[in-house]
Design a protein around this motif. Structure first.
Motif, PDB file in Angstrom:
ATOM      1  N   ALA A 167       3.106 -48.610 -13.184  1.00 18.98           N
ATOM      2  CA  ALA A 167       1.733 -47.992 -13.802  1.00 18.98           C
ATOM      3  C   ALA A 167       2.107 -46.816 -14.760  1.00 18.98           C
ATOM      4  O   ALA A 167       1.322 -46.715 -15.641  1.00 18.98           O
ATOM      5  N   TYR A 168       3.336 -46.248 -14.451  1.00 20.90           N
ATOM      6  CA  TYR A 168       3.367 -44.868 -15.187  1.00 20.90           C
ATOM      7  C   TYR A 168       4.572 -45.008 -16.101  1.00 20.90           C
ATOM      8  O   TYR A 168       4.512 -44.058 -16.899  1.00 20.90           O
ATOM      9  N   PHE A 169       5.353 -45.820 -16.006  1.00 16.42           N
ATOM     10  CA  PHE A 169       6.444 -46.092 -16.770  1.00 16.42           C
ATOM     11  C   PHE A 169       6.781 -47.442 -17.536  1.00 16.42           C
ATOM     12  O   PHE A 169       6.497 -48.264 -16.902  1.00 16.42           O
ATOM     13  N   GLU A 170       7.121 -47.268 -18.697  1.00 19.54           N
ATOM     14  CA  GLU A 170       7.547 -48.756 -19.473  1.00 19.54           C
ATOM     15  C   GLU A 170       8.995 -48.944 -19.100  1.00 19.54           C
ATOM     16  O   GLU A 170       9.813 -48.044 -19.047  1.00 19.54           O
ATOM     17  N   CYS A 171       9.269 -49.849 -18.662  1.00 24.06           N
ATOM     18  CA  CYS A 171      10.732 -50.489 -18.285  1.00 24.06           C
ATOM     19  C   CYS A 171      10.994 -51.981 -18.838  1.00 24.06           C
ATOM     20  O   CYS A 171       9.876 -52.601 -18.969  1.00 24.06           O
ATOM     21  N   GLU A 172      12.159 -52.326 -18.626  1.00 28.86           N
ATOM     22  CA  GLU A 172      12.462 -53.434 -19.008  1.00 28.86           C
ATOM     23  C   GLU A 172      13.607 -53.944 -18.095  1.00 28.86           C
ATOM     24  O   GLU A 172      14.360 -53.384 -17.521  1.00 28.86           O
ATOM     25  N   ALA A 173      13.274 -55.400 -17.673  1.00 28.83           N
ATOM     26  CA  ALA A 173      13.989 -55.916 -16.668  1.00 28.83           C
ATOM     27  C   ALA A 173      15.382 -56.418 -17.275  1.00 28.83           C
ATOM     28  O   ALA A 173      15.464 -56.776 -18.433  1.00 28.83           O
ATOM     29  N   ILE A 174      16.293 -56.057 -16.612  1.00 33.47           N
ATOM     30  CA  ILE A 174      17.880 -56.409 -17.055  1.00 33.47           C
ATOM     31  C   ILE A 174      18.697 -56.967 -15.881  1.00 33.47           C
ATOM     32  O   ILE A 174      18.166 -56.835 -14.687  1.00 33.47           O
ATOM     33  N   THR A 175      19.553 -57.744 -16.115  1.00 32.20           N
ATOM     34  CA  THR A 175      20.266 -58.367 -15.258  1.00 32.20           C
ATOM     35  C   THR A 175      21.737 -57.769 -14.952  1.00 32.20           C
ATOM     36  O   THR A 175      22.447 -57.197 -15.744  1.00 32.20           O
ATOM     37  N   PRO A 176      21.893 -57.348 -13.641  1.00 30.24           N
ATOM     38  CA  PRO A 176      22.908 -56.527 -13.131  1.00 30.24           C
ATOM     39  C   PRO A 176      24.398 -57.278 -13.541  1.00 30.24           C
ATOM     40  O   PRO A 176      24.422 -58.441 -13.703  1.00 30.24           O
ATOM     41  N   THR A 177      25.540 -56.470 -14.049  1.00 30.06           N
ATOM     42  CA  THR A 177      26.764 -57.252 -14.379  1.00 30.06           C
ATOM     43  C   THR A 177      27.570 -56.770 -13.141  1.00 30.06           C
ATOM     44  O   THR A 177      28.631 -57.700 -12.854  1.00 30.06           O
ATOM     45  N   LYS A 178      27.359 -55.659 -12.397  1.00 28.41           N
ATOM     46  CA  LYS A 178      28.258 -55.511 -11.122  1.00 28.41           C
ATOM     47  C   LYS A 178      27.487 -55.605  -9.923  1.00 28.41           C
ATOM     48  O   LYS A 178      26.199 -54.988  -9.710  1.00 28.41           O
ATOM     49  N   THR A 179      27.539 -56.690  -9.075  1.00 23.90           N
ATOM     50  CA  THR A 179      26.781 -57.120  -7.967  1.00 23.90           C
ATOM     51  C   THR A 179      27.385 -56.878  -6.628  1.00 23.90           C
ATOM     52  O   THR A 179      26.761 -57.233  -5.607  1.00 23.90           O
ATOM     53  N   ARG A 180      28.881 -56.712  -6.579  1.00 17.28           N
ATOM     54  CA  ARG A 180      29.730 -56.841  -5.417  1.00 17.28           C
ATOM     55  C   ARG A 180      29.021 -57.813  -4.311  1.00 17.28           C
ATOM     56  O   ARG A 180      29.216 -57.679  -2.927  1.00 17.28           O
ATOM     57  N   ASP A 181      28.870 -59.172  -4.930  1.00 18.06           N
ATOM     58  CA  ASP A 181      28.508 -60.285  -4.153  1.00 18.06           C
ATOM     59  C   ASP A 181      27.298 -60.193  -3.423  1.00 18.06           C
ATOM     60  O   ASP A 181      27.285 -60.987  -2.332  1.00 18.06           O
ATOM     61  N   ARG A 182      26.356 -59.222  -3.792  1.00 16.03           N
ATOM     62  CA  ARG A 182      25.050 -59.067  -2.957  1.00 16.03           C
ATOM     63  C   ARG A 182      24.132 -60.291  -3.549  1.00 16.03           C
ATOM     64  O   ARG A 182      23.995 -60.313  -4.813  1.00 16.03           O
ATOM     65  N   GLN A 183      23.852 -61.363  -2.880  1.00 16.29           N
ATOM     66  CA  GLN A 183      22.856 -62.193  -3.290  1.00 16.29           C
ATOM     67  C   GLN A 183      21.514 -61.781  -3.710  1.00 16.29           C
ATOM     68  O   GLN A 183      20.767 -62.296  -4.354  1.00 16.29           O
ATOM     69  N   ASP A 184      21.066 -60.734  -3.173  1.00 20.56           N
ATOM     70  CA  ASP A 184      19.603 -60.206  -3.223  1.00 20.56           C
ATOM     71  C   ASP A 184      19.873 -59.072  -4.428  1.00 20.56           C
ATOM     72  O   ASP A 184      18.705 -58.531  -4.863  1.00 20.56           O
ATOM     73  N   PHE A 185      20.753 -58.997  -5.228  1.00 23.95           N
ATOM     74  CA  PHE A 185      20.879 -58.023  -6.764  1.00 23.95           C
ATOM     75  C   PHE A 185      20.611 -59.092  -7.719  1.00 23.95           C
ATOM     76  O   PHE A 185      22.059 -59.072  -8.322  1.00 23.95           O
ATOM     77  N   THR A 186      19.617 -59.458  -8.245  1.00 22.60           N
ATOM     78  CA  THR A 186      19.647 -60.010  -9.201  1.00 22.60           C
ATOM     79  C   THR A 186      19.049 -59.720 -10.444  1.00 22.60           C
ATOM     80  O   THR A 186      18.885 -60.294 -11.468  1.00 22.60           O
ATOM     81  N   ARG A 187      18.123 -58.382 -10.214  1.00 24.18           N
ATOM     82  CA  ARG A 187      17.251 -58.043 -11.162  1.00 24.18           C
ATOM     83  C   ARG A 187      17.251 -56.404 -11.047  1.00 24.18           C
ATOM     84  O   ARG A 187      17.393 -55.966  -9.904  1.00 24.18           O
ATOM     85  N   MET A 188      17.184 -55.582 -11.929  1.00 23.80           N
ATOM     86  CA  MET A 188      17.175 -54.205 -12.042  1.00 23.80           C
ATOM     87  C   MET A 188      16.398 -53.681 -13.285  1.00 23.80           C
ATOM     88  O   MET A 188      15.977 -54.735 -14.218  1.00 23.80           O
ATOM     89  N   TYR A 189      15.735 -52.651 -13.276  1.00 22.78           N
ATOM     90  CA  TYR A 189      14.951 -52.275 -14.507  1.00 22.78           C
ATOM     91  C   TYR A 189      15.549 -50.908 -15.260  1.00 22.78           C
ATOM     92  O   TYR A 189      15.948 -49.950 -14.428  1.00 22.78           O
ATOM     93  N   ARG A 190      15.385 -50.932 -16.532  1.00 25.32           N
ATOM     94  CA  ARG A 190      15.703 -49.548 -17.231  1.00 25.32           C
ATOM     95  C   ARG A 190      14.573 -49.039 -17.614  1.00 25.32           C
ATOM     96  O   ARG A 190      13.790 -49.574 -18.210  1.00 25.32           O
ATOM     97  N   VAL A 191      14.435 -47.930 -17.340  1.00 26.53           N
ATOM     98  CA  VAL A 191      13.293 -46.997 -17.581  1.00 26.53           C
ATOM     99  C   VAL A 191      13.101 -46.395 -19.029  1.00 26.53           C
ATOM    100  O   VAL A 191      14.352 -46.142 -19.420  1.00 26.53           O
ATOM    101  N   LEU A 192      12.228 -46.808 -19.929  1.00 25.76           N
ATOM    102  CA  LEU A 192      12.285 -46.718 -21.255  1.00 25.76           C
ATOM    103  C   LEU A 192      11.618 -45.320 -21.606  1.00 25.76           C
ATOM    104  O   LEU A 192      11.834 -44.917 -22.413  1.00 25.76           O
ATOM    105  N   GLY A 193      10.645 -45.011 -20.785  1.00 23.21           N
ATOM    106  CA  GLY A 193       9.842 -43.982 -21.122  1.00 23.21           C
ATOM    107  C   GLY A 193       8.522 -43.815 -20.363  1.00 23.21           C
ATOM    108  O   GLY A 193       8.035 -44.954 -19.566  1.00 23.21           O
ATOM    109  N   ARG A 194       7.654 -42.580 -20.404  1.00 24.02           N
ATOM    110  CA  ARG A 194       6.246 -42.579 -19.937  1.00 24.02           C
ATOM    111  C   ARG A 194       5.476 -43.636 -20.469  1.00 24.02           C
ATOM    112  O   ARG A 194       5.437 -43.524 -21.669  1.00 24.02           O
ATOM    113  N   LYS A 195       4.462 -44.213 -19.831  1.00 25.18           N
ATOM    114  CA  LYS A 195       3.160 -44.824 -20.507  1.00 25.18           C
ATOM    115  C   LYS A 195       2.488 -43.470 -21.004  1.00 25.18           C
ATOM    116  O   LYS A 195       2.198 -42.684 -20.350  1.00 25.18           O
ATOM    117  N   ARG A 196       1.710 -44.087 -22.133  1.00 25.27           N
ATOM    118  CA  ARG A 196       0.685 -43.115 -22.687  1.00 25.27           C
ATOM    119  C   ARG A 196      -0.786 -43.394 -22.260  1.00 25.27           C
ATOM    120  O   ARG A 196      -1.025 -44.508 -21.821  1.00 25.27           O
TER     121      ARG A 196
END
Length: 80
Positions: free
Chosen positions: A51-80
Motif C-alpha cells: 500500500a505504500y511502495f510501488e514494486c514489481e514482481a521478479i523471478t529469482p535467478t538464485k534459489t539454492r533449490d528452495r521450492q518455495d522461492f519462486t517470486r520476489m519483488y523489486r521496490v521501485l519507490g514510494r507511492k504518492r
C-alpha cells in the motif's frame, strides 16, 4: 519477514553473536538476487508494504533449490 533467533552461540573459548532461522537464510537469498542499488523483498514483506511502495514482481535467478522461492519483488519507490 519471519522469525529468527538471535544470540550468542559457541563455547567459553569461542563465542559469536549469530542470527539463526529460515528468515535469515531467506534474507541471504534475497540479497544474492539483488543487483547494484536494488531493494528486493519477499512476498510476505510485499504484502505488508504494497500500500505504500510501488514494486514489481521478479523471478529469482538464485534459489539454492528452495521450492518455495519462486517470486520476489523489486521496490521501485514510494507511492504518492
Amino acid at each position: 519477514t519471519g522469525q529468527a533467533i538471535l544470540g550468542t552461540v559457541g563455547s567459553q573459548d569461542r563465542r559469536e553473536f549469530a542470527a539463526i532461522g529460515d528468515a535469515v537464510e531467506f534474507a541471504k537469498l534475497l540479497q544474492e538476487n539483488a543487483g547494484r542499488g536494488d531493494v528486493i523483498i519477499s512476498v510476505e514483506t510485499y504484502e505488508q508494504v504494497s500500500a505504500y511502495f510501488e514494486c514489481e514482481a521478479i523471478t529469482p535467478t538464485k534459489t539454492r533449490d528452495r521450492q518455495d522461492f519462486t517470486r520476489m519483488y523489486r521496490v521501485l519507490g514510494r507511492k504518492r
